[in-house]
Write a protein that holds these residues in place. Structure first.
Motif, short mmCIF file in Angstrom:
data_model
loop_
_atom_site.label_atom_id
_atom_site.label_comp_id
_atom_site.label_asym_id
_atom_site.label_seq_id
_atom_site.Cartn_x
_atom_site.Cartn_y
_atom_site.Cartn_z
N GLN A 1 23.45 -60.42 -81.63
CA GLN A 1 22.19 -61.17 -81.72
C GLN A 1 21.06 -60.28 -81.26
O GLN A 1 20.87 -60.05 -80.05
CB GLN A 1 22.25 -62.44 -80.87
N GLY B 1 15.16 -62.04 -80.64
CA GLY B 1 14.37 -62.91 -81.50
C GLY B 1 15.01 -63.25 -82.83
O GLY B 1 14.35 -63.84 -83.70
N LYS B 2 16.28 -62.91 -83.01
CA LYS B 2 16.93 -63.16 -84.29
C LYS B 2 18.20 -63.98 -84.09
O LYS B 2 18.65 -64.21 -82.98
CB LYS B 2 17.26 -61.84 -85.00
N HIS B 3 18.76 -64.43 -85.22
CA HIS B 3 19.99 -65.21 -85.17
C HIS B 3 21.20 -64.29 -84.97
O HIS B 3 21.15 -63.09 -85.24
CB HIS B 3 20.16 -65.99 -86.47
N ARG B 4 22.26 -64.91 -84.50
CA ARG B 4 23.51 -64.18 -84.34
C ARG B 4 24.07 -63.85 -85.72
O ARG B 4 24.04 -64.69 -86.64
CB ARG B 4 24.51 -65.01 -83.54
N GLU B 5 24.59 -62.63 -85.87
CA GLU B 5 25.12 -62.18 -87.17
C GLU B 5 26.47 -61.51 -87.00
O GLU B 5 26.76 -60.91 -85.97
CB GLU B 5 24.14 -61.20 -87.83
N GLU C 1 17.83 -50.24 -84.41
CA GLU C 1 18.03 -51.58 -84.95
C GLU C 1 19.41 -52.15 -84.63
O GLU C 1 19.68 -53.32 -84.94
CB GLU C 1 17.80 -51.61 -86.47
N ALA D 1 21.10 -55.11 -79.52
CA ALA D 1 21.44 -56.53 -79.57
C ALA D 1 22.40 -56.85 -78.43
O ALA D 1 22.93 -55.95 -77.78
CB ALA D 1 22.11 -56.89 -80.90
#
Length: 121
Positions: free
Chosen positions: A39, A42-46, A88, A91
């Motif tokens: 995650q 500021g983003k969703h878990r992927e 990038e 996370a």
């Protein structure tokens, strides 16, 4: 109940490598699918990578060729080797175990507490 404990996160520079480990409280053969998710801020878990009980693996397009998921049945451990890390990839990384229980084929997801990976440019 499945308990998962991750380790191996940290801070490193772009281009470096890191290995994450996930220790499971049960034998891996009792877990249908083992996976790593992440995650970003500021983003969703992927989904990052998964490995089935039969050993089949799958990866997110963004990590193919750089990350490798593996398992050690004797140690009840699942690992994620990450090479050529990029900013990038920053996370919180979570270990996931999915157990399918009969007779209804109900799926149960278990999660570790997460481990932070920060890649600086």
């Amino acid at each position: 109940q499945v308990r998962l404990v991750e380790s191996g996160g940290g801070l490193l520079q772009a281009g470096g490598s890191l290995r994450l480990s996930c220790a499971a409280s049960v034998a891996l053969f009792s877990i249908n699918t083992k996976a790593w998710y992440r995650q970003p801020p500021g983003k969703h878990r992927e989904l990052v990578a998964g490995i089935s009980s039969g050993g089949s693996t799958n990866y997110a397009d963004s990590v193919k060729g750089r990350f490798t998921i593996s398992r050690d049945n004797a140690k009840n451990m699942v690992s994620l080797k990450m090479n050529s890390l990029k900013p990038e990839d920053t996370a919180v990384y979570y270990c996931n175990a999915r157990v399918v229980r009969e007779p209804a084929s109900s799926e149960y997801d278990y999660w570790g507490q997460g481990t932070q990976v920060t890649v600086s440019s």
